[in-house]
Design a protein around this motif. Structure first.
Motif, PDB file in Angstrom:
ATOM      1  N   LEU A 290       0.833  -1.212   0.000  1.00 44.01           N
ATOM      2  CA  LEU A 290       0.000   0.000   0.000  1.00 44.01           C
ATOM      3  C   LEU A 290       0.867   1.261   0.000  1.00 44.01           C
ATOM      4  CD1 LEU A 290      -2.879  -0.887   2.501  1.00 44.01           C
ATOM      5  CD2 LEU A 290      -2.997  -0.799   0.020  1.00 44.01           C
ATOM      6  N   ALA A 291       1.968   1.200   0.742  1.00 39.63           N
ATOM      7  CA  ALA A 291       2.849   2.380   0.789  1.00 39.63           C
ATOM      8  C   ALA A 291       3.551   2.575  -0.555  1.00 39.63           C
ATOM      9  CB  ALA A 291       3.875   2.200   1.906  1.00 39.63           C
ATOM     10  N   ALA A 292       4.062   1.473  -1.120  1.00 40.83           N
ATOM     11  CA  ALA A 292       4.838   1.598  -2.365  1.00 40.83           C
ATOM     12  C   ALA A 292       3.958   1.956  -3.561  1.00 40.83           C
ATOM     13  CB  ALA A 292       5.592   0.290  -2.629  1.00 40.83           C
ATOM     14  N   ALA A 293       2.690   1.532  -3.515  1.00 46.34           N
ATOM     15  CA  ALA A 293       1.795   1.769  -4.657  1.00 46.34           C
ATOM     16  C   ALA A 293       0.795   2.890  -4.369  1.00 46.34           C
ATOM     17  CB  ALA A 293       1.056   0.480  -5.016  1.00 46.34           C
ATOM     18  N   ALA A 294       1.050   3.664  -3.313  1.00 44.96           N
ATOM     19  CA  ALA A 294       0.091   4.691  -2.877  1.00 44.96           C
ATOM     20  C   ALA A 294      -0.265   5.664  -3.998  1.00 44.96           C
ATOM     21  CB  ALA A 294       0.653   5.451  -1.679  1.00 44.96           C
ATOM     22  N   ARG A 295       0.725   5.981  -4.849  1.00 44.28           N
ATOM     23  CA  ARG A 295       0.482   6.970  -5.916  1.00 44.28           C
ATOM     24  C   ARG A 295      -0.622   6.512  -6.859  1.00 44.28           C
ATOM     25  NH1 ARG A 295       5.786   7.963  -8.405  1.00 44.28           N
ATOM     26  NH2 ARG A 295       6.550   7.148  -6.433  1.00 44.28           N
ATOM     27  N   TRP A 296      -0.800   5.175  -6.994  1.00 42.03           N
ATOM     28  CA  TRP A 296      -1.829   4.658  -7.906  1.00 42.03           C
ATOM     29  C   TRP A 296      -3.111   4.296  -7.169  1.00 42.03           C
ATOM     30  CZ3 TRP A 296       3.157   2.107  -8.442  1.00 42.03           C
ATOM     31  CH2 TRP A 296       3.933   2.630  -9.493  1.00 42.03           C
ATOM     32  N   ILE A 297      -2.986   3.927  -5.901  1.00 39.74           N
ATOM     33  CA  ILE A 297      -4.149   3.428  -5.158  1.00 39.74           C
ATOM     34  C   ILE A 297      -5.056   4.578  -4.724  1.00 39.74           C
ATOM     35  CG2 ILE A 297      -4.842   2.265  -3.017  1.00 39.74           C
ATOM     36  CD1 ILE A 297      -2.280   0.520  -3.359  1.00 39.74           C
ATOM     37  N   GLY A 298      -4.464   5.731  -4.469  1.00 38.72           N
ATOM     38  CA  GLY A 298      -5.266   6.891  -4.067  1.00 38.72           C
ATOM     39  C   GLY A 298      -6.052   6.578  -2.816  1.00 38.72           C
ATOM     40  N   SER A 299      -7.366   6.824  -2.862  1.00 38.10           N
ATOM     41  CA  SER A 299      -8.193   6.595  -1.673  1.00 38.10           C
ATOM     42  C   SER A 299      -8.808   5.196  -1.658  1.00 38.10           C
ATOM     43  CB  SER A 299      -9.299   7.653  -1.605  1.00 38.10           C
ATOM     44  OG  SER A 299     -10.114   7.547  -2.748  1.00 38.10           O
ATOM     45  N   ASP A 300      -8.422   4.354  -2.622  1.00 39.40           N
ATOM     46  CA  ASP A 300      -8.981   2.995  -2.716  1.00 39.40           C
ATOM     47  C   ASP A 300      -8.258   2.036  -1.771  1.00 39.40           C
ATOM     48  OD1 ASP A 300     -10.548   0.921  -3.660  1.00 39.40           O
ATOM     49  OD2 ASP A 300      -9.520   0.737  -5.593  1.00 39.40           O
ATOM     50  N   THR A 301      -7.852   2.527  -0.586  1.00 42.81           N
ATOM     51  CA  THR A 301      -6.949   1.744   0.257  1.00 42.81           C
ATOM     52  C   THR A 301      -7.625   0.534   0.915  1.00 42.81           C
ATOM     53  OG1 THR A 301      -7.405   3.316   2.009  1.00 42.81           O
ATOM     54  CG2 THR A 301      -5.356   3.609   0.817  1.00 42.81           C
TER      55      THR A 301
END
Ligand SMILES: [Zn+2]
Length: 326
Positions: A290-301
């Motif tokens: 989640l941390a490494a892909a945060a730029r793509w995940i946005g608020s879809d955590t």
């Protein structure tokens, strides 16, 4: 989520794992969005509580247009047809990157609407039709009968069962089981086959003229879709993409990436697999992703975390190891 739940149900359920009140950002759905080099993107959706559509592309050649992947839902098929008709070249070929239903379900309708269209893909779908997909349909039928599928997922699961029943119509006309350069619709493309990666055989395209790699589910968001994957083979396939000379990568799910972003995704994926293969808490693996892909995940955590937990467990439990040798 129960271990071993077939992907078609698992993906539908994964979407439901997030609380409905959690704000999610649906993937952008643009139809026939020009990305340069006579190539257009039809973005795949992944709405909360639903199963996804893979990204589709339309490429032009001197002899007509080529569609890469045909989606799952009727709305995605409509967007493809709108794209094709607004752009105006006859459809002559479909290239399927792999047999997952979010990439091939539109084949029969497109073949009926565009007589003479030839489907290119690997023969891995044959084993899937008698194995994974047959088992998924059996499981889904039982789950539907038992009322075990959440209401929002029922149409998707029923649709997938109907698609599997017509499985023979999804098969390629032109089998590409080894990498080869060829012209499709008169357009030179390099078809690359990765063995034991996201599926038994994944077909990806290197478009040398555009320095663009169209990689199907070798890159997916919000998480790597590991349902039928050999993680180590997948990592090797990503090395091949990195070495191809591509400056841009079109994923199977998610936005187009510059090569630097692709390399960030690849390294996040490598770390996630190494973590899930290790002995530390799986929660830490999901948090790392989640941390490494945060730029793509946005608020879809919330959804991304539920899916990362599920796939981390698949890797940890060795449930995927059979895909490395089958
Ligand atoms: Zn997919």
């Amino acid at each position: 989520m129960p271990r071993g739940l077939p992907a078609l149900v698992a993906l539908a359920l994964a979407g439901c794992a997030a609380s409905p009140s959690v704000e999610t950002v649906p993937a952008p759905r643009t139809y026939a969005h020009g990305i340069g080099g006579a190539t257009f993107l039809i973005g795949g959706g992944f709405e909360p509580g639903r199963s996804p559509d893979g990204n589709s592309l339309i490429l032009y050649g001197p002899e007509g247009s080529i569609l890469v992947d045909s989606g799952r839902h009727a709305a995605h098929l409509t967007a493809i047809e709108q794209g094709l008709s607004s752009l105006g070249f006859p459809l002559v070929a479909i290239v399927n990157t792999h047999w997952h239903l979010d990439h091939v379900s539109g084949n029969p309708a497109l073949k009926a609407a565009h007589p003479g269209v030839k489907v290119y893909g690997t023969s891995a779908i044959d084993g899937a039709l008698t194995g994974f997909l047959a088992k998924s349909a059996e499981f889904a039928r039982k789950a539907l009968a038992d009322g075990a599928i959440p209401a929002s997922a029922v149409p998707d699961v029923e649709g997938d069962v109907a698609t599997i029943a017509r499985g023979a119509e999804l098969r390629p006309d032109m089998i590409v089981d080894e990498s080869r350069d060829m012209a499709i619709a008169g357009r030179p493309l390099s078809l690359r086959v990765a063995h034991h990666a996201a599926t038994e055989r994944d077909l990806w395209i290197y478009d040398a003229a555009e320095k663009r790699a169209i990689v199907g589910d070798l890159v997916t968001l919000p998480v790597p879709f590991l349902d039928t994957a050999c993680p180590e083979g997948w990592l090797k396939a990503l090395d091949g993409v990195a070495a191809s000379g591509a400056e841009q990568v079109v994923p199977g799910h998610g936005p187009i990436m510059a090569i630097a972003d692709f390399n960030r995704w690849r390294s996040a994926f490598r770390d996630f697999i190494a973590c899930a293969r290790g002995a530390g808490a799986l929660e830490g693996c999901s948090a790392g992703w989640l941390a490494a892909a945060a730029r793509w995940i946005g608020s879809d955590t919330a959804r991304a975390k539920a899916m990362a937990d599920y796939y981390g467990d698949l890797v940890r439990s060795k449930a995927l190891d059979g895909y490395c040798t089958a």
